[in-house]
Design an enzyme around this catalytic site. Structure first.
Site, PDB file in Angstrom:
ATOM      1  N   GLY A 172       0.840  -1.197   0.000  1.00 51.24           N
ATOM      2  CA  GLY A 172       0.000   0.000   0.000  1.00 51.24           C
ATOM      3  C   GLY A 172       0.872   1.243   0.000  1.00 51.24           C
ATOM      4  O   GLY A 172       1.892   1.306   0.681  1.00 51.24           O
ATOM      5  N   LEU A 207      -0.884   7.497   2.266  1.00 49.67           N
ATOM      6  CA  LEU A 207      -0.065   8.310   3.171  1.00 49.67           C
ATOM      7  C   LEU A 207       0.722   7.454   4.147  1.00 49.67           C
ATOM      8  O   LEU A 207       1.896   7.719   4.413  1.00 49.67           O
ATOM      9  CB  LEU A 207      -0.955   9.290   3.919  1.00 49.67           C
ATOM     10  CG  LEU A 207      -1.415  10.480   3.078  1.00 49.67           C
ATOM     11  CD1 LEU A 207      -2.444  11.295   3.827  1.00 49.67           C
ATOM     12  CD2 LEU A 207      -0.229  11.354   2.695  1.00 49.67           C
ATOM     13  N   ALA A 208       0.102   6.421   4.704  1.00 47.26           N
ATOM     14  CA  ALA A 208       0.818   5.593   5.673  1.00 47.26           C
ATOM     15  C   ALA A 208       1.925   4.799   4.982  1.00 47.26           C
ATOM     16  O   ALA A 208       3.082   4.840   5.407  1.00 47.26           O
ATOM     17  CB  ALA A 208      -0.155   4.664   6.390  1.00 47.26           C
ATOM     18  N   GLY A 209       1.574   4.101   3.916  1.00 41.35           N
ATOM     19  CA  GLY A 209       2.551   3.249   3.241  1.00 41.35           C
ATOM     20  C   GLY A 209       3.691   4.033   2.626  1.00 41.35           C
ATOM     21  O   GLY A 209       4.868   3.681   2.768  1.00 41.35           O
ATOM     22  N   SER A 211     -15.954  17.945   1.140  1.00 42.28           N
ATOM     23  CA  SER A 211     -15.172  18.082   2.367  1.00 42.28           C
ATOM     24  C   SER A 211     -15.963  18.666   3.528  1.00 42.28           C
ATOM     25  O   SER A 211     -16.769  19.579   3.379  1.00 42.28           O
ATOM     26  CB  SER A 211     -13.978  18.991   2.111  1.00 42.28           C
ATOM     27  OG  SER A 211     -13.408  19.364   3.339  1.00 42.28           O
ATOM     28  N   ARG A 249     -18.713  14.131  13.017  1.00 47.27           N
ATOM     29  CA  ARG A 249     -19.370  13.515  11.862  1.00 47.27           C
ATOM     30  C   ARG A 249     -20.495  12.571  12.233  1.00 47.27           C
ATOM     31  O   ARG A 249     -21.546  12.553  11.583  1.00 47.27           O
ATOM     32  CB  ARG A 249     -18.325  12.755  11.044  1.00 47.27           C
ATOM     33  CG  ARG A 249     -17.367  13.700  10.387  1.00 47.27           C
ATOM     34  CD  ARG A 249     -16.255  12.969   9.695  1.00 47.27           C
ATOM     35  NE  ARG A 249     -15.394  13.941   9.016  1.00 47.27           N
ATOM     36  CZ  ARG A 249     -14.287  13.616   8.386  1.00 47.27           C
ATOM     37  NH1 ARG A 249     -13.887  12.365   8.341  1.00 47.27           N
ATOM     38  NH2 ARG A 249     -13.579  14.544   7.790  1.00 47.27           N
ATOM     39  N   HIS A 279     -17.528   6.154   4.706  1.00 46.46           N
ATOM     40  CA  HIS A 279     -16.338   6.920   4.362  1.00 46.46           C
ATOM     41  C   HIS A 279     -15.044   6.341   4.922  1.00 46.46           C
ATOM     42  O   HIS A 279     -14.013   6.364   4.266  1.00 46.46           O
ATOM     43  CB  HIS A 279     -16.536   8.341   4.891  1.00 46.46           C
ATOM     44  CG  HIS A 279     -15.388   9.262   4.662  1.00 46.46           C
ATOM     45  ND1 HIS A 279     -14.867   9.494   3.410  1.00 46.46           N
ATOM     46  CD2 HIS A 279     -14.646  10.009   5.512  1.00 46.46           C
ATOM     47  CE1 HIS A 279     -13.860  10.353   3.509  1.00 46.46           C
ATOM     48  NE2 HIS A 279     -13.692  10.667   4.764  1.00 46.46           N
ATOM     49  N   ARG A 288     -14.143   8.990  14.131  1.00 48.25           N
ATOM     50  CA  ARG A 288     -12.932   9.765  13.857  1.00 48.25           C
ATOM     51  C   ARG A 288     -13.310  11.209  13.584  1.00 48.25           C
ATOM     52  O   ARG A 288     -14.271  11.478  12.869  1.00 48.25           O
ATOM     53  CB  ARG A 288     -12.204   9.190  12.647  1.00 48.25           C
ATOM     54  CG  ARG A 288     -10.943   9.937  12.300  1.00 48.25           C
ATOM     55  CD  ARG A 288     -10.182   9.267  11.172  1.00 48.25           C
ATOM     56  NE  ARG A 288     -10.899   9.300   9.907  1.00 48.25           N
ATOM     57  CZ  ARG A 288     -11.073  10.389   9.159  1.00 48.25           C
ATOM     58  NH1 ARG A 288     -10.585  11.553   9.546  1.00 48.25           N
ATOM     59  NH2 ARG A 288     -11.730  10.323   8.020  1.00 48.25           N
TER      60      ARG A 288
END
Lengths: 639, 258
Positions: A41, A44-46, A285, A331, A403, A437
């Site tokens: 992956g 952003l993390a990977g 957004s 949210r 989401h 989140r």
């Protein structure tokens, strides 16, 4: 029972991370090149993990299903990224960010991890600016901020409505730097099919080359899964069409515990579903809620043009019900309230569908078109392209959509799963967001994991296995490859009548109805039995044309849907087991008179971790108790 | 709505390709172009035929995966949008629609409408970055960046790497893509230390990949879903001239990891 040791360091919450770093084992610069690390992956993390590890000198092999790592779905994150910089001097601190995130998650996350996330948030902005990420600037040249839901400060940094794109390109460019250096090898258009666990340790992966169809194995000293979330289980979601749960699900089947699978976020501001041909919902957004006001007409069936509806006939339900947070409630709260007003018959689409207004009329009068267009121009244009409505003239019509998944693979404080050598970072793990989140915190978590946590904690494991390599011809790899090939041959061989997409769509409808924004014990039981019959249909009636020896997108989807079916079943079981309401997990049986969630901390102040026990066997549950020392339990209120 | 589609079908890079015609009916004008393609593929699967292979992922115009030439235009009708953002209301009932892959010698075809754009990755690899390790960095507000400069850099940074510029260019040039990255990083103070090696490295790689040169047709700007301006190409040309006139830095090496 899985043995779970979260390995949370002792000491005061402010000192845990630093103390931990002082005591963990490290790998020296000279030895790093002798270790092979696989990162699956490139979101952003990977991408941040792969580039950080490779630039430290580890030998990194990185995999993604897209044609290039720059297209991972983090690219679509719009609004921004939080950091407790307190540039506005509005009372922000590390503790405040921790507090907001922990409270936002309705006390179902691990507080030591959340506090560390808040601490590292500031470094992320510094790192990204150093990479050349063009964050919005004020006229004096300082970094600009905006505000997001569930907080009372302005701590969100942004690049127009494309913050995820710019942060991802920053990480991607750093990866390409490492490709040039030869420390990182990129394998695009490959999809993970299995994890190889030998003697209880992760030793490599099996992948399918999506161009040639070849099944290949790769060995490694550690495997990092950064494969994102699983809300495509709902079919209609804001995720990319190909986002999937296969990597984490295959890891789960090989023994990795799955934490809080029922925790999924339904995002309040999406473009409503406009028909069955649609396969993807578009997110608008959350930052729009900074300036936009959410309302429905007070009178049912009021079909006047929204511009002609006078102030007194407009029900600004968020502002009225939650005066202190107003349109910027978290949210889960915003989504649930949209559902409530539509359930009560106030949908602005009448019988044709479900939606509420998000209105910029007042903001446009106050700020002028130019300012609004600089802040949100691309979002207004995107909405206009899709719906042919102009939000500068008439209000947006929005409705919630799946989401993000807060649940994911269980990890310890080092981000390692219960399989030694197997790590899960970013949305793929369960740790930081509990039952809900907050906006602008997913990118924060991905980059904290990838840039600053994993590169420092991975040595703690690697140190002890120095030069303890597994040969590439170890029989386990051939066995796993054969197993993967068999599975593919089996899917290709069914030759029934149903396309993978039609089965996926049916699964999505079941999940949305019974395991979406509101859940009941009865509904969940119905869903479980429907999923069971759907699995049977899949096994008997799937149809994939063509061959597996080349690109075959129907086969790719079939493999993903097979895993979604099993995951959906686990999500429903988890939601059924969690007999309380918390955050996004709203069990109708547990609510106050005015429809707010009622938690049961005594029984469920924990993480549910599920263990795979074999084909058609029930999962086994282990619970990780949660501590609430730094922030005592309280009823979450945004009124 | 009903349409007749003429789609480029090609089994493999070496196979002979040709247009194959299909009829799709009952298409909502609100559906997206790719949803219409999904419906076509569902029909093909139901008949046991091989569905049309094409790249797509985010379906909201930001990942850059989708890559179709529709009626001779990269990303089809309309301005400032990707293939996935095209809606069927842009076509009239009964229209014939021609669908081809992004064609360029530097984008070899894989199957049907799917092409290999990895040349773009190799261009970025040749200098499209700022060399930094992960770890503590200076306080960003200690280096103010004027609003206009940040916005200008962002105009260039918006590139999604889809390759429409290449597909639209009569010369198959990748100069809009390359110049956008060079300008994004070149406008910011963080990109300054590696500026010259970046410009030279990326331009050379672009040429090695077999992309053509710019002769100011501006078709790329017209096709670009993010409206990236060709003024960045002139910016790149000036930067390249300056960088090659200066003493060339032959010391570009690998990132220290010790």
């Amino acid at each position: 029972m899985i043995e779970l040791n979260p390995r949370i360091p002792d000491g005061a919450i402010e000192d845990k991370w630093e103390k931990h770093l002082e005591h963990i084992k490290l790998v020296g610069p000279n030895n790093r090149r002798k270790y092979d690390i696989i990162v699956v992956g490139t979101g952003l993390a990977g991408a941040s993990a792969a580039s950080s590890l490779a630039s430290q000198g580890y030998n990194v092999n990185c995999f993604c299903y897209q044609d290039t790592p720059r297209r991972a779905h983090s690219i679509a994150a719009q609004g921004g990224i939080n950091a407790a910089k307190n540039y506005r001097d509005d009372g922000d601190t590390v503790y405040r960010l921790f507090y907001d995130t922990q409270k936002g998650g309705d006390f179902r996350s691990r507080e030591a991890n959340v506090y560390r996330l808040a601490q590292l948030s500031r470094n992320i902005i510094d790192q990204a600016v150093a990479q050349g990420v063009p964050f919005a600037r004020e006229y004096g040249g300082m970094l600009a901020n905006r505000s997001f839901g569930g907080v009372l400060v302005s701590r969100t940094f942004y690049c127009r409505g494309q913050t995820g794109q710019q942060l991802l390109l920053g990480a991607y460019q750093s990866m390409q730097r490492c490709v040039y250096d030869g420390t990182l090898t990129m394998h695009s258009r490959t999809e993970l099919q299995d994890i190889v666990v030998i003697d209880g340790r992760a030793r490599g992966i099996i992948v399918r080359d999506l161009v040639t169809g070849e099944i290949r194995s790769h060995t490694a000293d550690a495997v990092v899964l950064a494969t994102g979330g699983y809300v495509n289980v709902y079919f209609h979601s804001t995720n990319a069409i190909n986002s999937n749960a296969t990597a984490i699900w295959r890891a789960h089947r090989r023994g990795a515990g799955f934490g809080n699978p029922c925790m999924v976020q339904i995002h309040p501001t999406c473009i409503p579903n406009s028909g069955n041909f649609q396969c993807k919902l578009t997110l608008m957004s959350e930052s729009l809620r900074n300036d936009g006001r959410v309302w429905v007409p007070r009178k049912k069936g009021d079909d006047r043009d929204p511009r002609d509806i006078p102030e007194e006939d407009r029900y600004y339900y968020l502002e009225e019900r939650y005066p202190s947070f107003g349109n910027l409630v978290p949210r889960d709260v915003a989504s649930r309230n949209a559902k409530i007003v539509c359930d009560d018959g106030f949908s602005v689409l009448g019988d044709a569908g479900r939606a509420v207004y998000l209105d910029f009329r007042d903001a446009l009068e106050r700020e002028g078109r130019q300012v609004i267009s600089e802040r949100y121009g691309n979002l207004f244009a995107m909405y206009n392209d899709i719906t042919a409505d102009d939000p500068y003239q008439t209000p947006f019509r929005i409705y919630p959509a799946p989401h993000y998944s807060m649940g994911g693979l269980w990890v310890d404080y080092n981000l390692m799963t219960n399989i030694p050598g197997l790590y899960a970072i970013g949305e793929a793990n369960f740790s930081d967001h509990g039952a809900n989140r907050l906006g602008a915190s997913s990118m924060m978590q991905c980059l904290a994991d990838g840039y600053f946590i994993l590169p420092q904690t991975i040595g703690d494991y690697l140190h002890d296995i120095f030069q303890d390599k597994i040969p590439e011809d170890h029989p386990a790899f051939a066995e796993h490859r054969a197993h993967v090939q068999e599975r593919i041959d089996h899917l290709m061989g069914i030759q029934g009548t149903r396309s993978p997409m039609s089965l996926h769509e049916e699964l999505g409808q079941v999940m949305w109805e019974h395991c979406g924004m509101a859940r009941t014990g009865e509904g969940l039981k119905k869903a479980i039995s429907h999923i069971e019959s759907l699995k049977e249909t899949f096994r008997k009636d799937l149809l994939i044309p063509g061959t597996a020896a080349g690109p075959n997108q129907a086969l790719e989807r079939a493999g993903r849907v097979a895993d979604f079916l099993e995951l959906a079943d686990l999500m429903c079981h988890d939601a059924l087991h969690r007999d309380e309401s918390c955050g996004c997990h709203f069990r109708e049986e547990h609510q106050t008179d005015d429809g707010e969630v009622v938690r049961n901390d005594e029984k469920f102040g924990n993480v549910s971790i599920w263990e795979w026990k074999g084909e058609d066997q029930p999962h086994e549950l282990t619970e990780e108790p949660l501590e609430f020392k730094a922030l005592p339990l309280m009823t979450r209120s945004y009124k | 709505m009903k349409y007749t589609l003429h789609i480029w079908r090609q089994e493999s890079p070496s196979a002979k390709g040709d247009f194959v015609s299909y009829i799709v009916d009952d298409i909502s004008p609100d559906s997206s172009f790719l949803e219409m393609m999904d419906l076509l593929n569902e029909q093909l699967i139901a008949k046991g035929e091989d569905p049309v292979t094409f790249d797509s992922d985010c379906r909201e115009g930001i990942c850059g995966s989708c890559s179709m030439v529709i009626d001779g235009r990269a990303h089809g009708p309309g301005h400032g949008c990707t293939t996935c953002e095209v809606r069927m209301r842009s076509f009239r009932d009964g229209d014939h629609i021609y669908i081809e892959p992004f064609r360029s010698a530097a984008f070899p075809l894989i199957k049907d409408l799917m092409v290999d754009r990895s040349a773009f990755d190799r261009i970025i690899e040749s200098g499209g970055y700022v060399t930094v390790h992960s770890g503590p960095k200076p306080e960003p507000n200690s280096l103010p960046i004027p609003h206009a400069v940040a916005e200008h850099a962002m105009d260039a940074a918006e590139c999604i790497g889809c390759g429409a510029c290449v597909a639209a260019c009569p010369n198959g040039a990748a100069m809009l893509f390359t110049s956008a990255k060079i300008s994004h990083l070149g406008l910011l103070p963080q990109g300054e230390p590696e500026h010259d090696t970046r410009v030279v490295g990326m331009v050379h790689q672009m040429e090695q990949e077999g992309f053509g040169a710019c002769t100011n047709h501006a078709e790329c700007q017209d096709a670009c879903p993010k409206g990236i301006s060709i003024s960045f190409i002139s910016r790149m040309n000036r930067a390249f001239a300056k960088a090659t006139l200066r003493e060339p830095d032959q010391r570009r090496g690998t990132m220290s990891n010790q």
